[in-house]
Design an enzyme around this catalytic site. Structure first.
Site, mmCIF file in Angstrom:
data_model
loop_
_atom_site.group_PDB
_atom_site.id
_atom_site.type_symbol
_atom_site.label_atom_id
_atom_site.label_comp_id
_atom_site.label_asym_id
_atom_site.label_seq_id
_atom_site.Cartn_x
_atom_site.Cartn_y
_atom_site.Cartn_z
ATOM 1 N N SER A 265 77.664 53.317 72.950
ATOM 2 C CA SER A 265 77.002 54.617 73.006
ATOM 3 C C SER A 265 75.494 54.415 73.019
ATOM 4 O O SER A 265 74.978 53.462 72.418
ATOM 5 C CB SER A 265 77.379 55.466 71.789
ATOM 6 N N TYR B 82 77.641 57.339 62.661
ATOM 7 C CA TYR B 82 77.998 57.072 64.052
ATOM 8 C C TYR B 82 76.993 56.146 64.748
ATOM 9 O O TYR B 82 77.390 55.145 65.357
ATOM 10 C CB TYR B 82 78.145 58.383 64.816
ATOM 11 N N LYS C 125 77.853 52.362 66.259
ATOM 12 C CA LYS C 125 77.714 52.006 67.669
ATOM 13 C C LYS C 125 76.689 50.889 67.874
ATOM 14 O O LYS C 125 76.827 50.069 68.784
ATOM 15 C CB LYS C 125 77.354 53.242 68.494
#
Length: 247
Positions: free
Chosen positions: A133, A146, A150
């Site tokens: 990401s 998150y 990533k």
């Protein structure tokens, strides 16, 4: 692409980006095994594309090893399963909930990779594609779980590619900001990435034509994969990589 390129396991394949990737690979002749925790979703996708469904919790070692054994001789792993952002401020989130994001997004990728690599090495073929990401490096995120997961998984993909250089190409890529169940809270006015771009990129990575780019961050929307393939020698020579500051 050969009419029967082999078996691929797509984790997180029951919906969103993963389902799109499963459909695209099936169109190219891959025998697709769709993996996720939601049995109804993966069975629906598998039925649609003529593939198989396997229930798997990527953060559980036994579940992953069972799924890989059930899938068969996997020639392509698409480690796509992931969960998204925490609700609330970092210091107010229950540590178990915060850590759960890393268990799925990082440990899950590792467990899937370590389960398929020995067979790939033994057979002398295989590829691994990891869904990363832009959250790994882009500024502006308001949560920690998150983006941290990533960043870790992108670095994992880069270093695993180094370990397996010359034997198994490992790729990691960003699908862009695709409108899915996980991102629906962002709002309709965001700069959404067309959902077909990630599957198109994975088709190329699966084909073997981009093997020289293994271990480098690729963005489904912002990078022209055909241009990158044509410039592969320059990219390697100059060590071009957008995720790292060049001095």
């Amino acid at each position: 692409m050969p009419s029967d390129p082999g078996i691929t396991l797509v984790t997180g394949g029951g919906r969103g980006v993963g389902a799109g990737i499963a459909r695209a690979l099936a169109e190219d002749g891959w025998s697709v095994v769709v993996g996720a925790r939601s049995q109804d979703q993966i069975e629906a996708v598998a039925a649609e594309i003529g593939g198989r469904a396997v229930v798997v919790n990527v953060s559980d070692r036994e579940s992953v090893e069972h799924a890989v054994a059930e899938a068969g001789d996997i020639d392509l792993l698409v480690a796509n399963a992931g969960i998204g952002n925490q609700d609330g401020a970092t210091w107010e989130v229950d540590p178990d909930d915060w850590w759960r994001v890393l268990e799925v997004n990082v440990l899950g990728v590792h467990l899937c990779c370590r389960a398929v690599i020995p067979g790939m090495l033994e057979r002398g073929r295989g590829r691994i594609v990891i869904t990363g990401s832009g959250a790994a490096y882009l500024p502006g995120s308001g949560h920690t779980a998150y983006p941290a997961s990533k960043a870790a998984v992108c670095r994992y993909g880069e270093t695993l590619a180094n370990e397996l250089r010359g034997r198994i190409p490992v790729f990691f890529f960003s699908p862009g900001l695709v409108k899915t169940e996980m991102t629906k809270s962002i709002g309709d006015n965001a700069s959404w990435t067309p959902p077909e771009l990630a599957p198109q990129l994975v088709r190329v990575l699966a084909s073997g034509r981009a093997d020289a780019l293994a271990g480098r961050y690729i963005h489904a929307e912002h990078d022209d994969i055909e241009d990158l393939i044509a410039r592969a020698d320059e990219i390697e020579r100059e060590d071009l990589n957008s995720i790292r500051l060049r001095r």
